[in-house]
Design a protein around this motif. Structure first.
Motif, PDB file in Angstrom:
ATOM      1  N   MET A 116     -19.575 -10.777 -58.189  1.00 17.53           N
ATOM      2  CA  MET A 116     -18.741 -11.958 -57.916  1.00 17.53           C
ATOM      3  C   MET A 116     -18.356 -11.990 -56.426  1.00 17.53           C
ATOM      4  O   MET A 116     -18.460 -13.009 -55.760  1.00 17.53           O
ATOM      5  CB  MET A 116     -17.460 -11.855 -58.782  1.00 17.53           C
ATOM      6  CG  MET A 116     -16.505 -13.049 -58.720  1.00 17.53           C
ATOM      7  SD  MET A 116     -15.470 -13.150 -57.248  1.00 17.53           S
ATOM      8  CE  MET A 116     -14.509 -11.659 -57.455  1.00 17.53           C
ATOM      9  N   LYS A 117     -18.029 -10.780 -55.922  1.00 13.41           N
ATOM     10  CA  LYS A 117     -17.541 -10.727 -54.528  1.00 13.41           C
ATOM     11  C   LYS A 117     -18.597 -11.258 -53.568  1.00 13.41           C
ATOM     12  O   LYS A 117     -18.307 -12.091 -52.701  1.00 13.41           O
ATOM     13  CB  LYS A 117     -17.206  -9.267 -54.178  1.00 13.41           C
ATOM     14  CG  LYS A 117     -15.782  -8.843 -54.549  1.00 13.41           C
ATOM     15  CD  LYS A 117     -15.279  -7.724 -53.634  1.00 13.41           C
ATOM     16  CE  LYS A 117     -13.772  -7.461 -53.802  1.00 13.41           C
ATOM     17  NZ  LYS A 117     -13.207  -7.839 -55.086  1.00 13.41           N
ATOM     18  N   ASP A 118     -19.865 -10.828 -53.777  1.00 10.29           N
ATOM     19  CA  ASP A 118     -20.861 -11.257 -52.793  1.00 10.29           C
ATOM     20  C   ASP A 118     -21.152 -12.760 -52.928  1.00 10.29           C
ATOM     21  O   ASP A 118     -21.433 -13.441 -51.955  1.00 10.29           O
ATOM     22  CB  ASP A 118     -22.143 -10.429 -52.920  1.00 10.29           C
ATOM     23  CG  ASP A 118     -22.433 -10.105 -54.367  1.00 10.29           C
ATOM     24  OD1 ASP A 118     -22.006 -10.957 -55.217  1.00 10.29           O
ATOM     25  OD2 ASP A 118     -23.011  -9.061 -54.661  1.00 10.29           O
ATOM     26  N   THR A 119     -21.026 -13.300 -54.149  1.00 11.30           N
ATOM     27  CA  THR A 119     -21.223 -14.761 -54.271  1.00 11.30           C
ATOM     28  C   THR A 119     -20.196 -15.489 -53.396  1.00 11.30           C
ATOM     29  O   THR A 119     -20.538 -16.359 -52.597  1.00 11.30           O
ATOM     30  CB  THR A 119     -20.991 -15.193 -55.749  1.00 11.30           C
ATOM     31  OG1 THR A 119     -21.643 -14.274 -56.590  1.00 11.30           O
ATOM     32  CG2 THR A 119     -21.455 -16.596 -55.990  1.00 11.30           C
ATOM     33  N   VAL A 120     -18.952 -15.043 -53.503  1.00 11.44           N
ATOM     34  CA  VAL A 120     -17.876 -15.729 -52.738  1.00 11.44           C
ATOM     35  C   VAL A 120     -18.098 -15.524 -51.240  1.00 11.44           C
ATOM     36  O   VAL A 120     -17.995 -16.456 -50.434  1.00 11.44           O
ATOM     37  CB  VAL A 120     -16.482 -15.179 -53.162  1.00 11.44           C
ATOM     38  CG1 VAL A 120     -15.386 -15.778 -52.304  1.00 11.44           C
ATOM     39  CG2 VAL A 120     -16.230 -15.464 -54.642  1.00 11.44           C
ATOM     40  N   LYS A 121     -18.466 -14.296 -50.882  1.00 12.77           N
ATOM     41  CA  LYS A 121     -18.685 -14.021 -49.443  1.00 12.77           C
ATOM     42  C   LYS A 121     -19.797 -14.901 -48.900  1.00 12.77           C
ATOM     43  O   LYS A 121     -19.696 -15.509 -47.823  1.00 12.77           O
ATOM     44  CB  LYS A 121     -19.043 -12.537 -49.269  1.00 12.77           C
ATOM     45  CG  LYS A 121     -17.836 -11.580 -49.266  1.00 12.77           C
ATOM     46  CD  LYS A 121     -18.151 -10.312 -48.447  1.00 12.77           C
ATOM     47  CE  LYS A 121     -16.881  -9.498 -48.207  1.00 12.77           C
ATOM     48  NZ  LYS A 121     -16.312  -8.984 -49.506  1.00 12.77           N
ATOM     49  N   GLN A 122     -20.850 -15.046 -49.696  1.00 15.30           N
ATOM     50  CA  GLN A 122     -22.012 -15.832 -49.244  1.00 15.30           C
ATOM     51  C   GLN A 122     -21.603 -17.303 -49.068  1.00 15.30           C
ATOM     52  O   GLN A 122     -21.938 -17.953 -48.066  1.00 15.30           O
ATOM     53  CB  GLN A 122     -23.130 -15.672 -50.298  1.00 15.30           C
ATOM     54  CG  GLN A 122     -24.468 -16.272 -49.886  1.00 15.30           C
ATOM     55  CD  GLN A 122     -24.579 -17.705 -50.382  1.00 15.30           C
ATOM     56  OE1 GLN A 122     -24.029 -18.052 -51.420  1.00 15.30           O
ATOM     57  NE2 GLN A 122     -25.242 -18.549 -49.584  1.00 15.30           N
ATOM     58  N   ILE A 123     -20.797 -17.780 -50.006  1.00 11.93           N
ATOM     59  CA  ILE A 123     -20.352 -19.192 -49.923  1.00 11.93           C
ATOM     60  C   ILE A 123     -19.464 -19.378 -48.700  1.00 11.93           C
ATOM     61  O   ILE A 123     -19.591 -20.331 -47.931  1.00 11.93           O
ATOM     62  CB  ILE A 123     -19.603 -19.591 -51.221  1.00 11.93           C
ATOM     63  CG1 ILE A 123     -20.577 -19.639 -52.404  1.00 11.93           C
ATOM     64  CG2 ILE A 123     -18.883 -20.921 -51.062  1.00 11.93           C
ATOM     65  CD1 ILE A 123     -19.924 -19.818 -53.760  1.00 11.93           C
TER      66      ILE A 123
END
Lengths: 133, 602, 231, 182
Positions: free
Chosen positions: B1-8
């Motif tokens: 989840m964390k990397d999805t948010v970071k990428q966005i």
């Protein structure tokens, strides 16, 4: 069928009251009840309020003895804030509380005598005839 | 989840002004916005968590809890309820085994209501995972839920044929019907994309373009009706190192769906109109603010924009005009009717709650990111192209003296042929009812809930800014409809739900007046209630925006035109009744102590 | 010399620096226009609408509208006073405002407007909503029952990085003002005092300090709100 | 012209407003010259014996008996005055509004920390008892009320000035200090 006499409201006293006298068929009283039925729910709705609001909230339990309830709540707060170990409460604080309480006694007695019972002693004529009570 | 948010976050450069885009992407990729994502956003955007939640909790389609593998939003508008909403809702609940507002334990299905989603001509309608389903019936619902249990993708749930017109294009593939019933200068097929850009803008100065717009006397088609030429002129004159062109496609007024049809059938006309405006006011950036209910058009509209860039109608040196760069991006809302108000729209564009701004300053002085900005309706931009093509003089031959040109109406409700009709301003209601095949009409709601409810005595009136003004919504009610319960009460609940709540009048008065209306509908009304409703409504005039100022219109206009319906419900023998019901009130305590209520005890 | 604008309030000739908001301009000319959500040093919110005036037939909020030369402003008209009184009544019925048990009583601006307009009883039914009391911060209580959503705390109470301690939550009649858990737990004494000071009503209270001022010595005990505004 | 007749009652109040009426102290003698008291807790008349001009109500409606007494007052009195915050807005008892009445009963008779003695979980249940309403109602949400005197309790001088003005018909000029909500 039982007969019932209701005296409502109980007058010449401070506060609410009702009396019901229950009699059997030949007029013998088998039960008399004094109704003080003002349930408000303080125990529940006081919960969740800031604790230092308690004295100001609970003094409205009764308009005749607000000081008593106020002081009861204040003593409860003493325990919470650690002032309740006797010497924790300053002498002046304790004397203030006694003075407040005496003030209430004084006010309550004076009021009861001069406003509520004096008509019977002083102005006998204006006292309402028993038939209307 | 964390990397999805970071990428966005990286994709939007951790810019808090793009919080709407960031939240939409998180919601669509994760199904909801989890607490950890909020913490991450707060840390990276330099905001407190409640500040991030402040935006999330404002919009209908954002959720901090999962809304199901299939998130179903069923439209609960007045028109939907006329065409079978209740039976469709009951079927959804029985099939999914949950109530509306809940998500099934296995996380498969979530049932939610939503306000009018621009499908009034083909109700009942619902949005499932951003795909629109129209003309739902209990049978169809049972099929859909069965296929969901079989794990089918949302596209596979659609086993109807695609809608008419451009809905069949591969990039759209939608079962929505455009229902274009009557064409005019905007919906007509006599225009070839780029003609105005290549043959007019290349020869006209920005001031000349504005002059034509002013000469045409065109007024905003969104509902407020501000003269468009003047707006562009003010914006051009305002100081600011950047200017913005915003197209308002929020289209939240219940009963309105003409912008959906224009954006489906004539998107290039709208985008070219935005370019014309950009040229006129000296702007190089246009933003289409599109309501999230129309998210299903995303790929299709991007394809149109891409095509226009290829043909040098957008991007750098448009049509070879030196120094004229202009491009358009699409910013989605997330479910808030108030964002149709231009300053609330700008707040939403800046990633914030859609709370209207105080005026002055007006957006033409200080709009998006504090820069001079024009906000115009979809139809207004389309019309601008035709004005620049044929000149302002040509435009004034259509419509009336103070309402020039044509108006595209979205007509729905009890009529044979609901759909989109382009008519000249000055068209009267009687002709309109004849045109759409509506006989025996009890009432017409002109301009949606913030408009007026008129009866047959008013059908002679004409559509125009000085008489019956409308952004496009016309809802027809037959004799069988209960106007107070099915229409007025529904519209009041709409305003309660859609009020942004940031001013004291609209936040509270809509609820207070609706309670009084409900009391009357429950047979507890007395004459003084009607006087109260009339006088209480005045307080709403002190609201900051149009929503608050018109929030009492459903009651005030129905009181004016249908007072007999209210009076029929009043109690004859009483002049005082605040709705106190002793039996109901003692029920709870008696049940708890196990007592049968008795009322003659002394 | 900044340009001075001449304008009229209820026919009274006034002068003030052009561009200054009407509320301040009126105050400088000894005219009181009531406010609840306006706060010196903070961008006006136009949230409570109590300062509604009429300019050329249009209702506008005096706190957000700048003065223009030649402006004709109506403020003390019966219908405008009734709108202000109506808003005060709306705020009273849509919250839980039990003045006798509230330590802000006597200093509360909402109550003071109730006194100013002699609101004996609101014309609207009482809603009695049940709202949360948040005591998670070491130094303050946030009592949503008394909150009038005026945004003064949201706009004025920030940490050193400019992050807001308070924020709105939800919308419409479910709107609330909530305290950030993380910032709230690390809030220091000065911020707590500042937060209570920013609140016009008794919604933000510094803990363990209740009922400090005896009845009779509080701000609005003797004199109505606005009586300090004179030439 | 016969003296106007006054009646008073205390519904879901704490009787503090009646105490405030009596706080007019010696002016009560003047009051007896101006008016004639009928049904009231401070004299012995328990039922309306004649039509009453002014009825003074303390307290909102918390139980069914309050409602019946209030409606009885409306029937027998020309003018009704809501005296004090409880009558006007439900007052302190209205702090329970919004809380299910079952929770209040539970806390008081069963779940409360000081209720160990009630082992058999007896709850007040007798036909003679008034029935608790779902919430506390201000008087004007049940019957039409003509005048309101705010305060908890309303100041004695406020009650005195208002009553004298009402009886004599003189215009009522209330000084700022007298109108208080606390």
């Amino acid at each position: 069928m039982s007969k019932k006499i209701t005296i409502e409201p109980v007058t010449r006293v401070e506060g609410h009251g009702k009396v019901t006298i229950h009699m059997d068929n030949n007029g013998n009283v088998y039960q008399t009840r004094l109704h003080i039925v003002e349930f408000r729910g303080f125990e529940r709705f006081v919960q969740g309020r800031p604790y230092w609001e308690a004295p100001v909230l609970v003094q409205r339990l009764c308009g005749i003895c607000p000081v008593s309830h106020h002081l009861a709540a204040a003593k409860a707060l003493d325990v919470i804030v650690g002032a309740g170990t006797g010497e924790g409460l300053t002498p002046t604080g304790e004397k203030m509380r006694r003075l407040m309480h005496y003030g209430q006694f004084f006010q309550s007695h004076a009021l009861h005598f001069f406003h509520l019972s004096s008509p019977d002693f002083l102005l006998v004529s204006t006292a309402t005839p028993p038939s209307e009570t | 989840m964390k990397d999805t948010v970071k990428q966005i976050l990286k994709q939007y450069g951790s810019d808090r002004n793009r919080l709407m885009d960031i939240l939409i992407d998180i919601q669509e990729q994760l199904g909801y916005i989890p607490k950890d994502a909020i913490d991450l956003l707060a840390a990276n955007l330099g905001m407190s968590q409640v500040d991030v939640e402040q935006t999330i909790s404002f919009y209908h389609f954002f959720s901090t809890k999962p809304r199901g593998k299939y998130a179903i939003y069923l439209n609960d508008s007045a028109v939907a309820r006329m065409f079978g909403y209740d039976s469709v809702k009951r079927t959804f609940e029985s099939e999914a085994g949950i109530k509306f507002g809940q998500v099934s334990d296995d996380g498969l299905i979530g049932l939610f209501n939503t306000a009018c989603m621009g499908m009034s001509d083909q109700e009942p309608a619902a949005i499932i995972n951003n795909k629109v389903f129209t003309r739902l019936t209990p049978y169809r619902v049972r099929e859909i839920v069965k296929h969901m249990r079989e794990g089918k993708a949302v596209e596979e749930l659609m086993n109807e044929s695609y809608g008419d017109g451009k809905n069949q294009l591969p990039s759209l593939r939608s079962i929505v019907s455009s229902n274009v019933r009557r064409k005019g200068m905007i919906l007509g097929d006599d225009y070839e994309m780029g003609t105005v850009t290549k043959t007019r803008l290349t020869k006209m100065s920005p001031e000349a373009v504005i002059a034509e717009m002013k000469h045409s006397h065109i007024r905003g088609r969104g509902g407020a009706g501000f003269p468009t030429g003047l707006k562009w002129e003010f914006c051009r004159r305002s100081k600011g190192d950047k200017r913005y062109v915003i197209c308002n496609a929020d289209e939240g007024e219940p009963g309105t769906f003409k912008d959906r049809v224009i954006l489906t059938e004539k998107p290039e006309l709208v985008f070219e109109g935005m370019a014309v405006a950009g040229y006129a006011i000296g702007s190089d950036e246009g933003i289409l603010y599109l309501r999230y209910e129309y998210r299903y058009m995303k790929d299709y509209l991007n394809e149109v924009l891409e095509n226009m860039r290829k043909q040098n109608l957008l991007g750098k040196e448009i049509a070879g005009i030196e120094g004229f760069d202009f491009d358009i991006r699409i910013q989605y809302g997330a479910g808030a009717y108030v964002c149709g108000e231009e300053s609330a729209l700008l707040e939403s564009l800046e990633g914030k709650r859609g709370e209207p701004r105080d005026k002055p300053p007006f957006p033409v002085e200080k709009g998006y990111l504090g820069m001079p900005t024009i906000v115009n309706n979809v139809e207004t931009f389309g019309t601008a192209v035709k004005i620049v093509l044929n000149g302002g003089e040509w435009f004034t031959q259509f419509g009336t003296e103070d309402s020039t040109g044509t108006k595209i109406l979205s007509i729905s409700g009890d009529c044979m042929f609901p759909g989109v009709y382009e008519v000249d301003w000055g068209f009267n209601v009687e002709d309109m009812l004849d045109m759409v095949g509506a006989w025996e009409v009890q009432a017409v709601q002109v301009g949606g809930p913030s408009g007026t409810l008129i009866g047959s005595k008013e059908f002679h009136r004409t559509l125009g800014y000085s008489d019956l003004s409308t952004g496009g919504s016309m809802i027809i009610f037959g004799p069988q409809r209960n106007l107070l319960k099915d229409v007025v009460l529904n519209f009041m609940h709409f305003f309660i739900e859609e009020s942004c709540g940031s001013c004291s009048t609209c936040r509270n008065m809509t609820q207070v007046m609706t309670n009084k209306l409900t009391k009357i509908l429950n047979g507890k009304g007395v004459k003084s209630d009607l006087d109260d409703l009339q006088s209480w409504a005045k307080t709403l005039q002190a609201s900051r925006c149009g929503l608050g100022q018109t929030a009492a219109n459903p009651i005030v206009s129905s009181l004016k035109n249908f007072r007999h319906l209210y009076e029929a419900l009043l109690q004859k023998d009483k002049d005082f009744d605040q709705g106190f019901d002793m039996e109901a009130s003692v029920q709870a305590s008696c049940n708890y102590v196990g007592r049968v209520p008795n009322f003659n005890h002394h | 010399m900044s340009n001075l604008a001449k304008f009229k309030i209820d026919g009274v000739e006034c002068m003030a620096e052009a561009g200054k908001f009407i509320v301040e301009a009126a105050r400088e000319n000894g005219i009181f226009i009531p406010t609840l959500c306006n706060m010196p040093g903070v961008k006006p919110q136009g949230a409570c609408r109590v300062c509604t005036v009429r300019i050329n037939g249009r209702l506008m909020t005096a706190c957000t509208t700048p003065i223009g030369d030649g402006m004709e402003i109506e403020s003390n008209k019966p219908d405008l006073i009734d709108i202000r009184k109506s808003i005060v009544e709306l705020l009273f019925v849509s919250g839980n405002h039990f003045c006798p048990a509230c330590e802000k009583s006597g200093d509360c601006e909402l109550q003071a407007l109730g006194y100013l307009y002699q609101m004996m009883v609101p014309r609207y039914p009482y809603d009695f909503p049940l709202r949360e009391v948040d005591a998670s911060s070491p130094y303050i209580i946030k009592d949503q029952n008394r909150c009038i959503m005026c945004k003064r705390c949201i706009k004025s109470v920030k940490d050193e990085e400019g992050r807001s301690y308070f924020a709105f939550h939800n919308r419409g009649d479910k709107l609330e003002v909530v305290l950030d858990k993380v910032l709230g737990e690390s809030m220091d004494k000065q911020t707590a005092e500042k937060a209570m000071e920013s609140c016009p009503v008794g919604s933000i209270l510094v803990k363990e300090k209740g009922f400090a001022k005896p009845i009779g010595t509080r701000k609005f005990d003797r004199k109505p709100i606005g009586s300090d505004v004179k030439l | 012209m016969s003296k106007p007749v006054i009646a008073t009652t205390s519904l879901a109040g704490c009787f503090g407003c009646h105490m405030s009426i009596l706080d007019i102290d010696e002016r009560i003698l003047q009051l007896f010259d101006l008016v004639e008291f009928n049904k009231s807790p401070i004299d012995d008349i328990k039922k309306f014996t004649k039509p009453v001009d002014i009825g003074i109500i303390e307290g909102g409606c918390c139980n069914s008996e309050n409602v019946e007494v209030l409606k009885d007052f409306r029937k027998n009195c020309k003018i009704l005055i809501s005296l004090g915050e409880c009558a006007i807005m439900g007052g302190l008892p209205a702090l329970r509004n919004g809380i299910p009445v079952e929770e209040c009963l539970h806390e008081a008779y069963i779940g409360g920390p000081t209720v160990q003695l009630n082992t058999k979980h007896i709850l007040p249940n007798d036909d003679e008892l008034p029935m608790l309403l779902d919430k506390v109602y201000p008087c004007h949400e049940i019957v039409k009320i003509d005048y309101y005197l705010p305060g908890c309790p309303p100041r004695a001088d406020l009650i005195w000035d208002a009553l004298v003005a009402l009886i004599t018909g003189d215009p009522l000029k209330l000084p700022y200090e007298l109108i208080k909500f606390d």
